[in-house]
Design an enzyme around this catalytic site. Structure first.
Site, PDB file in Angstrom:
ATOM      1  CG  HIS A 243     -10.601  -6.232  -5.167  1.00 56.68           C
ATOM      2  ND1 HIS A 243     -11.349  -6.465  -6.285  1.00 56.68           N
ATOM      3  CD2 HIS A 243      -9.453  -5.647  -5.579  1.00 56.68           C
ATOM      4  CE1 HIS A 243     -10.674  -6.041  -7.342  1.00 56.68           C
ATOM      5  NE2 HIS A 243      -9.523  -5.534  -6.936  1.00 56.68           N
ATOM      6  CD  GLU A 298      -2.650  -1.255  -4.300  1.00 57.98           C
ATOM      7  OE1 GLU A 298      -1.496  -1.658  -4.546  1.00 57.98           O
ATOM      8  OE2 GLU A 298      -3.168  -0.305  -4.887  1.00 57.98           O
TER       9      GLU A 298
HETATM   10  N1  ACO Z   1     -11.380  -1.606   5.862  1.00 58.25           N
HETATM   11  C1  ACO Z   1     -12.486  -1.426   6.613  1.00 58.25           C
HETATM   12  N2  ACO Z   1     -13.729  -1.574   6.143  1.00 58.25           N
HETATM   13  C2  ACO Z   1     -13.861  -1.914   4.851  1.00 58.25           C
HETATM   14  C3  ACO Z   1     -12.748  -2.130   4.017  1.00 58.25           C
HETATM   15  C4  ACO Z   1     -11.468  -1.963   4.565  1.00 58.25           C
HETATM   16  N3  ACO Z   1     -10.370  -2.127   3.833  1.00 58.25           N
HETATM   17  N4  ACO Z   1     -13.189  -2.453   2.765  1.00 58.25           N
HETATM   18  C5  ACO Z   1     -14.524  -2.435   2.817  1.00 58.25           C
HETATM   19  N5  ACO Z   1     -14.936  -2.106   4.080  1.00 58.25           N
HETATM   20  C6  ACO Z   1     -16.312  -1.979   4.535  1.00 58.25           C
HETATM   21  C7  ACO Z   1     -17.013  -0.846   3.809  1.00 58.25           C
HETATM   22  O1  ACO Z   1     -16.820   0.393   4.479  1.00 58.25           O
HETATM   23  C8  ACO Z   1     -18.441  -1.299   3.829  1.00 58.25           C
HETATM   24  O2  ACO Z   1     -18.964  -1.018   5.100  1.00 58.25           O
HETATM   25  P1  ACO Z   1     -20.381  -0.290   5.306  1.00 58.25           P
HETATM   26  O3  ACO Z   1     -21.350  -1.232   4.662  1.00 58.25           O
HETATM   27  O4  ACO Z   1     -20.462  -0.194   6.784  1.00 58.25           O
HETATM   28  O5  ACO Z   1     -20.256   1.017   4.595  1.00 58.25           O
HETATM   29  C9  ACO Z   1     -18.316  -2.826   3.734  1.00 58.25           C
HETATM   30  O6  ACO Z   1     -17.004  -3.160   4.168  1.00 58.25           O
HETATM   31  C10 ACO Z   1     -18.501  -3.370   2.346  1.00 58.25           C
HETATM   32  O7  ACO Z   1     -17.669  -2.642   1.471  1.00 58.25           O
HETATM   33  P2  ACO Z   1     -17.544  -3.087  -0.057  1.00 58.25           P
HETATM   34  O8  ACO Z   1     -18.812  -2.836  -0.770  1.00 58.25           O
HETATM   35  O9  ACO Z   1     -16.959  -4.427  -0.096  1.00 58.25           O
HETATM   36  O10 ACO Z   1     -16.422  -2.067  -0.542  1.00 58.25           O
HETATM   37  P3  ACO Z   1     -16.293  -1.373  -1.971  1.00 58.25           P
HETATM   38  O11 ACO Z   1     -16.483  -2.382  -3.049  1.00 58.25           O
HETATM   39  O12 ACO Z   1     -17.100  -0.144  -2.026  1.00 58.25           O
HETATM   40  O13 ACO Z   1     -14.778  -0.910  -1.887  1.00 58.25           O
HETATM   41  C11 ACO Z   1     -12.470  -0.925  -1.808  1.00 58.25           C
HETATM   42  C12 ACO Z   1     -13.704  -1.671  -2.325  1.00 58.25           C
HETATM   43  C13 ACO Z   1     -12.545   0.532  -2.270  1.00 58.25           C
HETATM   44  C14 ACO Z   1     -11.219  -1.560  -2.386  1.00 58.25           C
HETATM   45  C15 ACO Z   1     -12.470  -1.008  -0.262  1.00 58.25           C
HETATM   46  O14 ACO Z   1     -12.411  -2.348   0.145  1.00 58.25           O
HETATM   47  C16 ACO Z   1     -11.353  -0.188   0.371  1.00 58.25           C
HETATM   48  O15 ACO Z   1     -11.506   1.014   0.571  1.00 58.25           O
HETATM   49  N6  ACO Z   1     -10.188  -0.850   0.705  1.00 58.25           N
HETATM   50  C17 ACO Z   1      -9.083  -0.145   1.262  1.00 58.25           C
HETATM   51  C18 ACO Z   1      -8.297   0.572   0.166  1.00 58.25           C
HETATM   52  C19 ACO Z   1      -7.506  -0.422  -0.675  1.00 58.25           C
HETATM   53  O16 ACO Z   1      -6.886  -1.351  -0.178  1.00 58.25           O
HETATM   54  N7  ACO Z   1      -7.516  -0.147  -2.010  1.00 58.25           N
HETATM   55  C20 ACO Z   1      -6.820  -0.970  -2.991  1.00 58.25           C
HETATM   56  C21 ACO Z   1      -7.785  -1.839  -3.731  1.00 58.25           C
HETATM   57  S1  ACO Z   1      -6.950  -2.940  -4.847  1.00 58.25           S
HETATM   58  C22 ACO Z   1      -6.702  -2.012  -6.265  1.00 58.25           C
HETATM   59  O17 ACO Z   1      -7.467  -1.153  -6.614  1.00 58.25           O
HETATM   60  C23 ACO Z   1      -5.493  -2.250  -7.062  1.00 58.25           C
END
Ligand code: ACO
Length: 355
Positions: A243, A298
């Site tokens: 998140h 989610e």
């Molecule tokens: N699975 C695998 N890797 C992940 C995930 C995940 N669910 N979430 C974050 N990461 C990774 C990123 O790729 C990033 O890696 P990198 O540094 O190698 O590129 C690292 O963890 C840090 O990421 P964050 O900065 O924490 O992620 P960001 O804030 O950009 O994204 C998001 C948040 C979009 C929700 C992301 O966690 C994601 O894509 N989750 C999956 C989709 C999801 O569940 N969406 C619903 C969100 S809740 C809502 O909106 C109601």
């Protein structure tokens, strides 16, 4: 420059507070867990709209007006073209409503959510829409318009818990989009259409369907770790985890977990999902030791809506049916602020001489 605007404060709000460090969501003074356990959709509408609309009636009267509006908006269904997916159907139907800043506009948007979503699901199955029943609650009628049967009260209660849990969540992407549009004085319908357009992306509200796809692809508990490792090695994101704001567990995940636990788990799906959740969290902690990635709303949304018999292609629309309360309240709050939202950009293109 902060391309995700993480550190930019762009609004003051009395609607909700997302405390990402402590995993706390407060909506108009109430912890989300309390609201999820005690409120129906109509209560949440009153809670969020209170103070933003002159002449807001009490909850029973507001519920009656939302029920009457469900009947009124059914005519929209016949005007929509074939071939739209469920969320596009809802967006297109909303876009046909009269666009102004009134309580009636907010009530019509709230009422049209379930009517259009249920009609879209049924149309996809080749079935005619079921006319709303203004005399039952919005959640009970939502499930009734899908199946033709008045649901068990426990099912309507679970849907209420879901809609209330997601009704507002600070300045998330779709709410921000709604506020930007509202600031132009385009109207609440335009603000809600902007909101749903932002919500449908897989990084925001489009994740719960893919959560179930992931559970299906994993298939068995024995396959979990191999599948998860493969997905992470390919750089894929595991849906339902991580998140932008929460650095600990998303409190909405727990509120929904409680609601899911009250529904029968006849197929063992929920126990399987909990096993997968544990496996994913373990793998994410190993891959990202510095960045705590936890279960988000989610994951349990997917389980709850699936247990209620909603098809996965409708999940984003059902989310919008709850969040529209927040979009409309934020839109009114932005309008009261009285300032057009217009940030700056930094030009990095060629200078005229070079061009
Ligand atoms: N699975 C695998 N890797 C992940 C995930 C995940 N669910 N979430 C974050 N990461 C990774 C990123 O790729 C990033 O890696 P990198 O540094 O190698 O590129 C690292 O963890 C840090 O990421 P964050 O900065 O924490 O992620 P960001 O804030 O950009 O994204 C998001 C948040 C979009 C929700 C992301 O966690 C994601 O894509 N989750 C999956 C989709 C999801 O569940 N969406 C619903 C969100 S809740 C809502 O909106 C109601």
């Amino acid at each position: 420059m902060d391309s995700g605007l993480e550190n930019i404060v762009a609004a003051e709000t009395i609607l909700s507070d997302v405390d990402g460090q402590n995993g706390r969501l407060v909506i108009r003074g109430w912890p989300v867990e309390t609201l999820a356990a005690s409120m129906a959709f109509e209560d949440a509408a009153h809670l969020l709209w209170d103070g933003f609309f002159e002449g807001l009636p009490d909850v029973p009267e507001l519920g009656a007006r939302i029920g009457a509006a469900r009947e009124e908006v059914l005519a929209l269904v016949a005007e929509l073209p074939a071939g739209l997916d469920v969320v596009s159907f809802l967006r297109a139907g909303w876009a046909l409503l009269p666009d102004d800043e009134s309580l009636e506009a907010a009530i019509r948007l709230a009422a049209a959510g379930p009517v259009l979503t249920a009609a879209a699901v049924r149309r996809g199955r080749g079935q005619a829409p079921i006319a709303p029943d203004k005399d039952i609650s919005q959640s009970a009628d939502f499930l009734r318009m899908l199946t033709g049967k008045v649901p068990d009260p426990a099912e309507a209660r679970a849907l209420d818990a879901y809609l209330v849990t997601v009704c507002d969540h600070g300045l998330n992407a779709s709410t921000f989009a709604s506020r930007v549009v509202a600031s132009t004085r385009a109207g609440l319908v335009s603000a809600a259409v902007a909101g749903i357009s932002a919500l449908k992306g897989p990084l925001h509200g489009g994740a719960p369907g893919p959560v179930l796809d992931m559970l299906d692809a994993i298939g068995t508990p024995q396959n979990a770790e191999t599948w998860i490792d493969g997905a992470l090695a390919r750089g894929e994101r595991l849906m339902g985890f991580g998140h932008r704001v929460y650095r600990v567990r998303d409190p909405r995940a727990d509120a929904l977990k409680v609601a899911v636990a009250r529904l029968p788990d006849t197929s063992g799906r929920i126990a399987f999902a909990e096993h997968i959740e544990g496996a994913v969290l373990g793998r994410l902690a190993r891959k990202y030791p510095q960045r705590r990635l936890e279960t988000n709303v989610e994951f349990y949304t997917a389980l709850l809506l699936e247990a209620l018999g909603l098809p996965r292609e409708a999940f984003t629309s059902v989310f919008a049916c709850g969040r529209v309360l927040g979009w409309t309240a934020h839109a009114r709050e932005q309008i009261a602020e009285g300032r057009l939202v217009r940030p700056q950009s930094v030009y990095r293109g060629p200078v005229p001489e070079a061009a």
